[in-house]
Design a protein around this motif. Structure first.
Motif, PDB file in Angstrom:
ATOM      1  N   ALA A  88       0.679  -0.951  -0.003  1.00 47.00           N
ATOM      2  CA  ALA A  88       0.188   0.013   0.052  1.00 47.00           C
ATOM      3  C   ALA A  88       0.821   1.298  -0.012  1.00 47.00           C
ATOM      4  N   ALA A  89       1.909   1.142   0.804  1.00 47.87           N
ATOM      5  CA  ALA A  89       2.969   2.287   1.034  1.00 47.87           C
ATOM      6  C   ALA A  89       3.368   2.607  -0.464  1.00 47.87           C
ATOM      7  N   THR A  90       3.962   1.699  -1.329  1.00 49.62           N
ATOM      8  CA  THR A  90       4.501   2.032  -2.431  1.00 49.62           C
ATOM      9  C   THR A  90       3.542   2.352  -3.674  1.00 49.62           C
ATOM     10  N   LEU A  91       2.390   1.700  -3.657  1.00 51.78           N
ATOM     11  CA  LEU A  91       1.318   2.253  -4.431  1.00 51.78           C
ATOM     12  C   LEU A  91       1.092   3.672  -4.165  1.00 51.78           C
ATOM     13  N   PHE A  92       1.062   3.887  -2.996  1.00 46.33           N
ATOM     14  CA  PHE A  92       0.747   5.357  -2.345  1.00 46.33           C
ATOM     15  C   PHE A  92       1.661   6.531  -2.964  1.00 46.33           C
ATOM     16  N   ILE A  93       3.079   6.133  -2.674  1.00 45.44           N
ATOM     17  CA  ILE A  93       4.076   6.960  -3.329  1.00 45.44           C
ATOM     18  C   ILE A  93       4.037   6.998  -4.869  1.00 45.44           C
ATOM     19  N   ALA A  94       4.018   5.915  -5.566  1.00 42.67           N
ATOM     20  CA  ALA A  94       3.816   5.974  -6.752  1.00 42.67           C
ATOM     21  C   ALA A  94       2.714   6.769  -7.593  1.00 42.67           C
ATOM     22  N   THR A  95       1.700   6.747  -6.845  1.00 40.05           N
ATOM     23  CA  THR A  95       0.473   7.631  -7.195  1.00 40.05           C
ATOM     24  C   THR A  95       0.579   9.119  -7.045  1.00 40.05           C
ATOM     25  N   GLY A  96       1.312   9.345  -5.989  1.00 43.81           N
ATOM     26  CA  GLY A  96       1.544  10.591  -5.580  1.00 43.81           C
ATOM     27  C   GLY A  96       2.624  11.161  -6.775  1.00 43.81           C
ATOM     28  N   ILE A  97       3.650  10.362  -7.209  1.00 44.08           N
ATOM     29  CA  ILE A  97       4.580  10.871  -8.062  1.00 44.08           C
ATOM     30  C   ILE A  97       3.933  11.121  -9.357  1.00 44.08           C
ATOM     31  N   GLY A  98       3.159  10.438  -9.960  1.00 40.33           N
ATOM     32  CA  GLY A  98       2.367  10.320 -10.982  1.00 40.33           C
ATOM     33  C   GLY A  98       1.453  11.538 -11.157  1.00 40.33           C
ATOM     34  N   LEU A  99       0.942  11.929 -10.070  1.00 41.25           N
ATOM     35  CA  LEU A  99       0.145  13.031 -10.084  1.00 41.25           C
ATOM     36  C   LEU A  99       0.870  14.073 -10.218  1.00 41.25           C
ATOM     37  N   TYR A 100       1.951  14.327  -9.475  1.00 42.26           N
ATOM     38  CA  TYR A 100       2.975  15.558  -9.625  1.00 42.26           C
ATOM     39  C   TYR A 100       3.231  15.673 -10.968  1.00 42.26           C
ATOM     40  N   PHE A 101       3.715  14.765 -11.620  1.00 43.05           N
ATOM     41  CA  PHE A 101       4.226  14.978 -13.022  1.00 43.05           C
ATOM     42  C   PHE A 101       2.999  15.408 -13.958  1.00 43.05           C
ATOM     43  N   TYR A 102       1.812  14.870 -13.744  1.00 43.04           N
ATOM     44  CA  TYR A 102       0.774  15.084 -14.542  1.00 43.04           C
ATOM     45  C   TYR A 102       0.441  16.527 -14.399  1.00 43.04           C
ATOM     46  N   PHE A 103       0.276  16.930 -13.205  1.00 44.52           N
ATOM     47  CA  PHE A 103      -0.223  18.292 -12.976  1.00 44.52           C
ATOM     48  C   PHE A 103       0.746  19.499 -13.517  1.00 44.52           C
ATOM     49  N   GLU A 104       2.101  18.917 -13.311  1.00 48.45           N
ATOM     50  CA  GLU A 104       3.321  19.792 -13.965  1.00 48.45           C
ATOM     51  C   GLU A 104       2.934  20.073 -15.438  1.00 48.45           C
ATOM     52  N   SER A 105       2.755  18.817 -16.137  1.00 53.08           N
ATOM     53  CA  SER A 105       2.560  18.834 -17.451  1.00 53.08           C
ATOM     54  C   SER A 105       1.314  19.576 -17.988  1.00 53.08           C
ATOM     55  N   GLU A 106       0.486  19.665 -17.367  1.00 50.41           N
ATOM     56  CA  GLU A 106      -0.824  20.110 -17.479  1.00 50.41           C
ATOM     57  C   GLU A 106      -0.601  21.751 -17.601  1.00 50.41           C
ATOM     58  N   LYS A 107       0.131  22.190 -16.298  1.00 50.59           N
ATOM     59  CA  LYS A 107       0.650  23.575 -15.969  1.00 50.59           C
ATOM     60  C   LYS A 107       1.218  24.058 -17.119  1.00 50.59           C
ATOM     61  N   LYS A 108       2.170  23.410 -17.501  1.00 50.88           N
ATOM     62  CA  LYS A 108       3.048  23.673 -18.673  1.00 50.88           C
ATOM     63  C   LYS A 108       2.478  23.912 -19.924  1.00 50.88           C
ATOM     64  N   ALA A 109       1.365  22.829 -20.274  1.00 52.09           N
ATOM     65  CA  ALA A 109       0.385  22.842 -21.247  1.00 52.09           C
ATOM     66  C   ALA A 109      -0.442  24.343 -21.224  1.00 52.09           C
ATOM     67  N   VAL A 110      -1.005  24.443 -19.895  1.00 49.82           N
ATOM     68  CA  VAL A 110      -1.900  25.738 -19.756  1.00 49.82           C
ATOM     69  C   VAL A 110      -0.917  27.225 -20.442  1.00 49.82           C
ATOM     70  N   LEU A 111       0.034  27.222 -19.615  1.00 44.50           N
ATOM     71  CA  LEU A 111       1.078  28.287 -19.929  1.00 44.50           C
ATOM     72  C   LEU A 111       1.375  28.578 -21.410  1.00 44.50           C
ATOM     73  N   GLU A 112       1.722  27.499 -22.138  1.00 44.86           N
ATOM     74  CA  GLU A 112       2.188  27.454 -23.365  1.00 44.86           C
ATOM     75  C   GLU A 112       0.853  28.019 -24.257  1.00 44.86           C
ATOM     76  N   LYS A 113      -0.469  27.529 -23.890  1.00 48.14           N
ATOM     77  CA  LYS A 113      -1.633  27.844 -24.579  1.00 48.14           C
ATOM     78  C   LYS A 113      -1.751  29.460 -24.544  1.00 48.14           C
TER      79      LYS A 113
END
Length: 311
Positions: A88-113
């Motif tokens: 459960a701990a490994t899944l939690f950490i992996a999910t957090g890292i995935g969400l971080y990179f997802y929101f960073e990419s979305e933020k970059k896309a919004v700024l570029e747009k």
């Protein structure tokens, strides 16, 4: 023996036999009774209990509600702590890292747009420029209509300026030389807005001392196409107001007065419609000015040039 005494003795013995066990059952009489009576009471009180064998432990009695109580306790503990495991701990950490990179990419896309939208959107320009009428150094009048069809660089200053005005006018002349060399590849035919070259204007903010002969002598030092303009105090004041230029010339000054004039030290780029394009300050180099002017020319020609604008 007396029959009456015999009957009374028998009745008394029978009564004692019926009452004695009950009396012995009480804690008070238990202390008074002998060992045999104590043994009898013990046997009567636990007659229904199973007999224990020597060396054998008696099983503890369990309440019927005990299983439910244990289950509720386990559920409460899980609710407070959670079912923590390494998986459960490994899944939690992996999910957090995935969400971080997802929101960073979305933020970059919004700024570029947003940047792309700003680049493609026509942003409102400041209201710089308008009607004016001044005198040319070589005779005649010059108005805002004489700006039509030409790219124009306009600088406001005065001929008695000790250093800033000459430096800025030199920079303007150098930028025009660079533009003249590179602008031959921009546009063609009647649509070419640079066939007459960029027009440099010098507008004096010191009408009391800058006469037309003085202007003519002064501008010869900078560029051969430069035109010097001046008028009376009210005409100069109106022109400066149209172009958002500050100047501190006293309204009642005379040619013999000794004073310095404080004024804005940037020059403007105006397009062939006489509309404001950009302003260049003291920190801007001649190469940067030329680059901006050439870029504006390319965009103008790509849109159809003077022919499309009707000038």
């Amino acid at each position: 023996m007396n029959p009456l005494r015999s009957v009374a003795s028998s009745a008394s013995s029978s009564l004692r036999a019926n009452i004695r066990p009950r009396v012995l059952a009480t804690p008070t009489t238990l202390a008074r009774a002998g060992p045999s009576a104590s043994r009898i009471v013990f046997q009567r009180g636990f007659a229904d209990s199973p007999k224990s064998q020597p060396g054998q432990e008696q099983p503890q009695s369990q309440s019927p509600l005990q299983p439910d109580i244990e289950r509720q306790r386990r559920l409460r503990d899980q609710a407070n702590v959670g079912p923590f495991t390494w998986k459960a701990a490994t899944l939690f950490i992996a999910t957090g890292i995935g969400l971080y990179f997802y929101f960073e990419s979305e933020k970059k896309a919004v700024l570029e747009k947003r940047q792309a939208e700003l680049a493609s959107k026509s942003i409102g320009k400041p209201q710089i420029g308008g009607p004016f009428k001044l005198n040319r150094h070589d005779g005649g009048e010059f108005t805002e209509k004489d700006l039509l069809g030409n790219w124009t660089l306009i600088y406001f200053g005065f001929t008695h300026c000790p250093d800033i005005c000459p430096e800025e006018l030199d920079k303007m002349g150098d930028a025009i030389e660079i533009i003249d060399k590179k602008a031959v590849t921009i546009g063609s035919g009647d649509g070419n807005s640079n066939k007459n070259g960029v027009l440099p204007l010098f507008i004096s903010v010191d009408p009391a001392r800058d006469t037309l002969p003085q202007l003519k002598k002064y501008i010869k030092e900078f560029h051969p196409r430069m035109i010097g303009l001046v008028g009376d105090y009210e005409a100069v004041k109106k022109t400066c107001k149209m172009y958002r230029v500050y100047f501190s010339t006293p309204p009642d000054a005379t040619a013999t007065d000794d004073y310095l004039v404080d004024h804005s030290i940037f020059f403007y780029l105006m397009d062939p419609l006489g509309q404001f394009v950009d302003a260049f300050g003291k920190a801007t180099t001649a190469d940067q000015v030329a680059e901006k002017v050439l870029d504006s020319m390319k965009k103008w020609e790509a849109a159809g040039g003077n022919a499309a604008a009707g000038v």
